[in-house]
Design a protein around this motif. Structure first.
Motif, mmCIF file in Angstrom:
data_model
loop_
_atom_site.group_PDB
_atom_site.id
_atom_site.type_symbol
_atom_site.label_atom_id
_atom_site.label_comp_id
_atom_site.label_asym_id
_atom_site.label_seq_id
_atom_site.Cartn_x
_atom_site.Cartn_y
_atom_site.Cartn_z
ATOM 1 N N SER A 273 0.835 -1.208 0.000
ATOM 2 C CA SER A 273 0.000 0.000 0.000
ATOM 3 C C SER A 273 0.865 1.252 0.000
ATOM 4 O O SER A 273 0.597 2.213 -0.728
ATOM 5 C CB SER A 273 -0.915 0.017 1.221
ATOM 6 N N SER B 131 -6.017 1.077 -7.073
ATOM 7 C CA SER B 131 -6.187 0.802 -5.636
ATOM 8 C C SER B 131 -7.105 -0.395 -5.422
ATOM 9 O O SER B 131 -6.820 -1.267 -4.592
ATOM 10 C CB SER B 131 -6.769 2.026 -4.921
ATOM 11 N N LEU C 114 -6.154 -3.924 -3.650
ATOM 12 C CA LEU C 114 -6.954 -4.469 -2.543
ATOM 13 C C LEU C 114 -7.507 -5.848 -2.899
ATOM 14 O O LEU C 114 -7.541 -6.751 -2.055
ATOM 15 C CB LEU C 114 -8.101 -3.521 -2.193
ATOM 16 N N ALA D 65 -4.530 0.055 4.984
ATOM 17 C CA ALA D 65 -4.129 0.037 3.574
ATOM 18 C C ALA D 65 -4.330 1.423 2.966
ATOM 19 O O ALA D 65 -3.438 1.939 2.274
ATOM 20 C CB ALA D 65 -4.929 -1.001 2.797
ATOM 21 N N ILE D 66 -5.480 2.028 3.238
ATOM 22 C CA ILE D 66 -5.728 3.391 2.767
ATOM 23 C C ILE D 66 -4.720 4.338 3.423
ATOM 24 O O ILE D 66 -4.176 5.233 2.774
ATOM 25 C CB ILE D 66 -7.176 3.828 3.084
ATOM 26 N N ILE E 246 -1.370 3.986 1.661
ATOM 27 C CA ILE E 246 -1.358 4.717 0.390
ATOM 28 C C ILE E 246 -1.193 6.209 0.659
ATOM 29 O O ILE E 246 -0.359 6.885 0.037
ATOM 30 C CB ILE E 246 -2.647 4.444 -0.413
#
Length: 165
Positions: free
Chosen positions: A18, A61, A65, A77-78, A81
Motif C-alpha cells: 500500500s 487501488s 486491494l 491500507a488506505i 497509500i
C-alpha cells in the motif's frame, strides 16, 4: 506462535505494498504536474486530466486491494497509500518537480530556437516565392488586360466590316 507471525508478516506485506502504491501514484501525478507546467492548457483540459487520474487511482487501488486482501478495504491500507503519497510529496516531489520543469522548459526553448534557425532559409524562400508570385500575378493581370483590349478591337473591326456589307 508461528501462525501469528505469519499473519503479522502478511499484514506488514500488505501495508508495504500500500505504501509503495502511494509512492507510485504520487510519481504518476508528478508526471502530470510536470506536463501541466511545461505545456500550459486550459482548465477544462486539466479537469479531464484530473478525472482520468482519479479513475486510474481508483482502479489501481481496487486492484491492489483485490489481489492482496480479497477486495476487503482496510483502514491501514488506505493509510499506507496516503502515507506513501504524503512522504513522497514532502521528501522527493517538492524538490524535484520545479527543477525538472525548469530543465524541460530550457530544452524546449533551445529546440525552438534550433528549429527557428533551421527553418530560416525556408521562410526566406517562401517570402521570395510570394513576392515572385505577386510579380507574376501583376504581369498576368497586365497580359489579360492587353489581350482583352486587343480582342475588343478585333471584335469591333469585325462588326464594322460586317455592317458595311
Amino acid at each position: 506462535m508461528n501462525t501469528v507471525s505469519q499473519s503479522i508478516l502478511k499484514e506488514l506485506d500488505f501495508f508495504a505494498v500500500s505504501f509503495l502504491l502511494g509512492i507510485l501514484l504520487m510519481f504518476v501525478y508528478d508526471i502530470l504536474r510536470i506536463f501541466r507546467q511545461v505545456a500550459r492548457h486550459g482548465s477544462a483540459w486539466m479537469a479531464l486530466e484530473d478525472l482520468s487520474y482519479w479513475i486510474m487511482v481508483a482502479f489501481v487501488s481496487f486492484s491492489m486491494l483485490y489481489l492482496k486482501n480479497d477486495g476487503l478495504i482496510r483502514g491501514f491500507a488506505i493509510g499506507g497509500i496516503a502515507l506513501g503519497m504524503f512522504l513522497y510529496n514532502q521528501l522527493i516531489s517538492r524538490h524535484t518537480v520545479p527543477h525538472i520543469v525548469r530543465v524541460l522548459k530550457k530544452i524546449l526553448h533551445m529546440a525552438g530556437r534550433l528549429c527557428h534557425f533551421l527553418l530560416t532559409p525556408f521562410r526566406k524562400l517562401k517570402k521570395k516565392a510570394k513576392t515572385g508570385a505577386c510579380a507574376v500575378s501583376t504581369k498576368e493581370k497586365k497580359l489579360r488586360k492587353y489581350v482583352k483590349k486587343r480582342l475588343k478591337k478585333i471584335i469591333n473591326e469585325v462588326k464594322i466590316g460586317l455592317s458595311k456589307k
